[in-house]
Scaffold this active site. Structure first.
Site, short mmCIF file in Angstrom:
data_model
loop_
_atom_site.label_atom_id
_atom_site.label_comp_id
_atom_site.label_asym_id
_atom_site.label_seq_id
_atom_site.Cartn_x
_atom_site.Cartn_y
_atom_site.Cartn_z
N GLY A 73 1.01 -1.05 -0.02
CA GLY A 73 -0.06 0.12 -0.31
C GLY A 73 0.96 1.63 0.19
O GLY A 73 1.85 1.15 -0.08
N CYS B 63 5.17 -6.34 1.64
CA CYS B 63 5.50 -4.55 1.38
C CYS B 63 5.04 -3.78 2.45
O CYS B 63 5.69 -4.15 3.77
CB CYS B 63 5.31 -4.14 0.09
SG CYS B 63 6.12 -2.40 -0.25
N TYR B 64 4.16 -3.11 2.32
CA TYR B 64 3.16 -2.70 3.23
C TYR B 64 2.72 -3.54 4.20
O TYR B 64 3.24 -3.27 5.51
CB TYR B 64 2.18 -1.44 2.76
CG TYR B 64 1.35 -0.96 3.70
CD1 TYR B 64 2.10 0.28 4.65
CD2 TYR B 64 0.17 -0.94 4.56
CE1 TYR B 64 1.41 1.16 5.19
CE2 TYR B 64 -0.41 -0.18 5.55
CZ TYR B 64 0.36 0.30 6.28
OH TYR B 64 -0.38 1.58 7.17
N HIS C 23 7.35 -7.41 -3.55
CA HIS C 23 6.00 -8.18 -4.18
C HIS C 23 6.76 -9.15 -5.00
O HIS C 23 6.68 -9.38 -6.22
CB HIS C 23 5.67 -7.09 -4.90
CG HIS C 23 5.12 -5.59 -4.42
ND1 HIS C 23 3.97 -6.00 -3.72
CD2 HIS C 23 6.35 -5.20 -4.62
CE1 HIS C 23 3.41 -4.48 -3.27
NE2 HIS C 23 5.12 -4.34 -3.16
N GLU D 107 3.37 -11.11 -5.65
CA GLU D 107 2.56 -11.53 -6.77
C GLU D 107 3.45 -11.17 -8.41
O GLU D 107 2.34 -12.03 -9.11
CB GLU D 107 1.64 -11.15 -6.12
CG GLU D 107 0.87 -9.11 -6.38
CD GLU D 107 2.36 -8.86 -5.10
OE1 GLU D 107 3.06 -9.52 -4.02
OE2 GLU D 107 2.10 -8.00 -4.60
N ASP E 173 -19.06 -12.82 -21.11
CA ASP E 173 -19.51 -13.36 -19.87
C ASP E 173 -20.90 -13.20 -19.58
O ASP E 173 -21.03 -14.62 -18.92
CB ASP E 173 -19.17 -11.62 -18.91
CG ASP E 173 -17.71 -11.02 -19.07
OD1 ASP E 173 -16.92 -11.69 -18.81
OD2 ASP E 173 -17.67 -10.25 -18.94
N LYS F 127 -11.67 -12.82 -15.15
CA LYS F 127 -12.11 -12.85 -16.45
C LYS F 127 -10.93 -14.43 -16.91
O LYS F 127 -12.45 -14.98 -18.01
CB LYS F 127 -11.51 -11.37 -17.36
CG LYS F 127 -11.66 -11.69 -18.62
CD LYS F 127 -13.02 -11.14 -19.22
CE LYS F 127 -13.43 -11.05 -20.76
NZ LYS F 127 -14.93 -10.61 -20.82
#
Ligand code: XMP
Length: 519
Positions: A59, A86-87, A176, A178, A233, A375
């Site tokens: 963040g 991180c944060y 990070h 991710e 969708d 998605k």
């Protein structure tokens, strides 16, 4: 909070730009997770959610500042593994008795390399090459780790790049894992969920069964109406609901005359003939184009289309004798409540056209069986439901259709020219095997005529712009780097094959600052 029978992981969001990526990586590992903003995670919430593990996101705030965001202290007494990123790492250290300091040459942004210190199950598969590339983005740094923690990895500017309290299963990383720039980040997240005991019960086969039961329980013997746009969708939602409740579902396909070449026939043919879905095909081109003729303001176009769409839909609902529920293909990114540090509401860039407002007006409940999915998961579910792969892989197409790809005044003639040019362009992309590499590609017909020379004569025809972008979610995008050969060949084909266009340009704007569509 979604009520699901799957094993759950909770991601507490502190406003990082990449929090959604944590969720995507976990879903790829077949772990069900939800993102919730830190200020919505109360002790009662934790009690109800019962996470099997918690991840604290990054963040933009500084834990040193008073009033900076915190998770509830109860996160650390749940007895489940916690990973701070991180944060999230810094807030964890601060709350558990460590110390965080500002700057002084220890900020790191971008690529960094972490070296190991001792071994840790979280890092199985790491450091085979001696060090690991990671992605850092921090100004503050941990200057003293909390009691119980030990160091397992260091980088030049982060002596506490990886720390852990093994007994309590608390892990903290400054980088990070991710993002793609931490190439081995997936292994770290996989190790984390494995040690938290996740069995990987989040598969599309399991989801299909669970969703069907949930739809049946929600709808009972009532009727559902679904606005089918032909996009992935709404198509997947309709097929899933049809599988759950059969004839209790009616689909309405509003053909506003702003579809691409052959699209309406393809959609109606597939759903009515191949899937045997009860489908009303409303041919309303005259109504829509009649109302749009002469309109050039993008917002007026969008609002006109939205209003007419609802009008047609309501008429059709009356024809079938009303419905108790409206089905929508809402996805998880649309329902994530993100943390806004600006405090103010976000600005409307474009009014997206959907059937919003209808459920209240018609007093209908909502059936949204894709609310938990990203998605790519919707595509996987579509495959699971047997939708043909060429259909599942189709580029997104906006609700207002070609109207927003025809800047300036809309006329039937311009729409026809645009449809033809778009068909040639997409054909070129498919022939060159590029379709699946591109998030979205289309032609915009420009409201200018330019002079050309064709044969021995003068031409005075429209110019068009080709657009092709890469993106993961449509929120940011970059233009696709076609070769000059491809662009040249495509321009020649469009000018030769489409009457009314004598000039072709290529749009190389990214998003931001541009948007994907032209209006
Ligand atoms: P923009 O142009 O905002 O588009 O960068 C981002 C993505 O959203 C699609 N889009 C829409 N989709 N109704 C939709 O269903 C709309 O009104 C709408 N406007 C834009 C666009 O095609 C791109 O994929």
């Amino acid at each position: 909070m979604t009520h699901t029978s799957h094993e759950r992981l909770l991601i507490i969001d502190f406003g990082s730009q990449v929090t959604q990526l944590i969720a995507r990586r976990l879903r790829e590992l077949q772990v069900y997770c939800e993102i919730h903003p830190f200020n919505a995670v109360t002790p009662e919430f934790l009690d109800e959610f019962k996470p099997r593990a918690v991840i604290l996101s990054g963040g933009p705030a500084s834990v040193i500042d008073t009033g900076s965001p915190r998770p509830p202290a109860e996160v650390f007494t749940l007895g489940v593994p916690v990973l701070g990123i991180c944060y999230g790492q810094q807030v964890m250290m601060q709350m558990l008795g460590g110390r965080v300091e500002r700057g002084h040459g220890t900020a790191e942004f971008g690529r960094a390399y972490v070296k190991p210190e001792g071994s840790l199950p979280l890092l199985a598969g790491w450091f085979d090459g001696g060090r690991e590339q990671v992605w850092m983005s921090h100004g503050d740094h941990v200057s003293e780790i909390a009691p119980g923690f030990e160091v397992y990895g260091t980088s030049p500017n982060a002596p506490y790049a990886i720390t852990a309290d093994v007994a309590r299963r608390f892990f903290a990383v400054q980088f990070h894992p991710e993002v793609h720039h931490t190439p081995n980040g997936r292994a770290l997240l996989k190790n984390f969920v494995t040690l938290a005991g996740f069995t990987g019960d989040w598969t599309m086969g399991a989801y299909r069964e669970h969703a069907i039961e949930a739809i049946r329980a929600q709808v009972g013997d009532k009727r559902v109406i679904c606005a089918l746009s032909g996009g992935v969708d709404s198509s997947v939602a309709a097929i899933l609901i049809h599988e759950a409740i059969g004839e209790q579902l009616t689909c309405v396909f509003v053909d506003h005359g702003l579809m691409r070449k052959g699209e309406a026939d393809e959609v109606v043919g597939m759903f009515r003939d191949a899937y045997n879905l009860p489908l009303i095909h409303c041919q309303e081109a005259d109504r829509f184009i009649g109302a749009l003729e002469g309109v050039s303001d993008p917002e007026v176009k969008r609002k006109t289309i939205g209003r007419l769409f609802i009008e047609v839909f309501e008429e059709q609902a009356k024809v079938i004798g009303g419905a108790d529920f409206l089905a929508q293909g809402t996805l998880y990114p649309d329902v994530i409540e993100s943390v806004s540090f600006s405090g103010g509401p976000s600005v409307t860039i474009k009014s997206h056209h959907n059937v919003g407002g209808l459920p209240e007006r018609m007093n209908m409940g909502l059936v949204e069986p894709l609310r938990e999915l990203f998605k790519d998961e919707v595509r996987a579910l579509g495959r699971e439901l047997g939708l043909p792969s060429h259909f599942i892989g189709r580029h997104p197409f906006p609700g207002p259709g070609l109207a927003i790809r025809c800047p300036g005044e809309i006329t039937r003639e311009k729409l026809e020219i645009l449809r033809e040019a778009d068909a040639v362009y997409i054909d070129q992309i498919r022939k060159h095997g590029l379709y699946d590499e591109i998030w979205q590609a289309f032609v915009a017909l420009l409201p200018v005529r330019t002079v050309g020379v064709m044969g021995d004569g003068r031409s005075y025809d429209y110019a068009c712009a080709l657009r092709a972008v890469t993106s993961v979610d449509g929120m940011t995008a970059d233009y696709y780097p076609f070769t000059h050969e491809f662009l040249g060949e495509t321009a020649t084909r469009i000018i030769n094959e489409v009457k009314g266009i004598n000039r072709v340009t290529y749009d190389i704007t990214s998003k931001p600052p541009g948007t994907i569509e032209w209006e």
